[in-house]
Write a protein that holds these residues in place. Structure first.
Motif: not given
Length: 326
Positions: A304-326
């Motif tokens: 449920k948490s995962w599905e709710a997350q992917v439904r959210r619009p992707v902002s530049p800040a979130r995209r940068d945050e995800g890239a920093g998780a590498r």
């Protein structure tokens, strides 16, 4: 001091009176101390822990009732009591990567040495990120007579790993960008196999392998979001077995979901959460029990948490945050 997570649990006052067997639609069997239905969930208790599964994934429940025991489904769970469960200490990583390199169909020592350099760097990185390293040397076979297709099949389809990493390299004189990703992907599988001895859902194996290839771990979230919106999402619990058993049209989505789900673990629990999950599976916990121990979410809660997350619009800040998780 090892970190601890809180798991809902209560005394097993009925455990001596009953034992239930949960048969899932995918054929798996879970032995539980007791079970009860709670709306769309099947709840069960085992070894002091409380867990839940979607009712739609349960084929049947067989009860081994003893005199005086309440019938299945009639038990009202007692009040929840928090119980701290320590996470398993991380295994010490080996300071030097250990590999056995073999050739099939010819020899290219220069290519072999650069492949080993690539794998050695990845080995040290994975040992640091996951908190363990394989206890035995990893065998790599370079298939000199089989062409490596640049830009063809995705990374997860370009190599094989049956305990030995086999990679086609004909036509290459040095590792290309795609070959590096394939090597990293297959080495990740070797790490996972060493830690869990096969007790790992396929979605988690493939998700971790794609994450450790490199790149934005959330790169497949839009694909998964479209599947959620279109009602085509494959529940993670149905992706525990080999993807070869899926219809061919579902395989790309299964891989996309795998990476996206691991990206969500990284988002909410960090790399340590992935390490704890592999440690729990390595201790032979079923995935339904390893998840709440490692990330404090049951399978349904995580889904449920995962599905709710992917439904959210992707902002530049979130995209940068995800890239920093590498």
């Amino acid at each position: 001091m090892a970190a601890a997570c809180v798991l809902a649990a209560w005394p097993l006052r009925d455990a001596v009176a009953r034992a239930d067997r949960i048969i899932l639609t995918n054929g798996r069997v879970i032995d539980a101390d007791r079970t009860w239905y709670d709306g769309a969930q099947l709840r069960y208790e085992k070894n002091g822990g409380a867990y839940g599964l979607p009712r739609s994934l349960v084929k049947s429940v067989e009860s081994d009732a003893r005199p005086g025991a309440p019938p299945p489904g009639a038990v009202t769970p007692p009040p929840v009591v928090p119980v701290a469960i320590p996470t398993p200490p991380a295994r010490k990583a080996s300071p030097i990567a250990q590999f056995r390199l073999r050739y099939e169909g010819g020899v290219n020592e220069r290519l072999g040495l650069t492949v080993l350099e690539t794998l050695n760097l990845a080995y040290k990185e994975y040992a640091r990120r996951l908190g363990f390293a394989p206890e035995d040397p990893v065998t790599i076979v370079l298939q000199m007579g089989t062409a490596f297709e640049e830009g063809g099949a995705p990374e997860w389809a370009a190599g094989t790993n049956d305990g030995t990493i086999r990679v086609p390299v004909h036509g290459l004189q040095e590792p290309s960008t795609q070959l590096v990703r394939v090597l990293r992907h297959e080495l990740a599988h070797s790490f996972i196999a060493s830690r869990t001895a096969g007790n790992c859902p396929t979605w988690l194996q493939e998700g971790i392998a794609q994450w450790l290839e490199g790149g934005d771990p959330a790169r497949q979230d839009p694909v998964v979001a479209a599947a959620v919106t279109g009602g085509r999402l494959l529940p993670l619990l149905t992706l525990e077995g080999p993807f070869q058993s899926l219809p061919a049209s579902d395989v790309p989505l299964a891989y996309a979901e795998s990476l996206s789900a691991v990206a969500h673990i990284l988002r909410i629990r960090g790399e340590a959460g992935v390490g704890r999950l592999l440690a729990g599976l390595g201790d032979r916990l079923p995935s339904e029990e390893a998840l709440p121990v490692a990330i404090a979410l049951s399978y349904p809660e995580f889904q449920k948490s995962w599905e709710a997350q992917v439904r959210r619009p992707v902002s530049p800040a979130r995209r940068d945050e995800g890239a920093g998780a590498r």
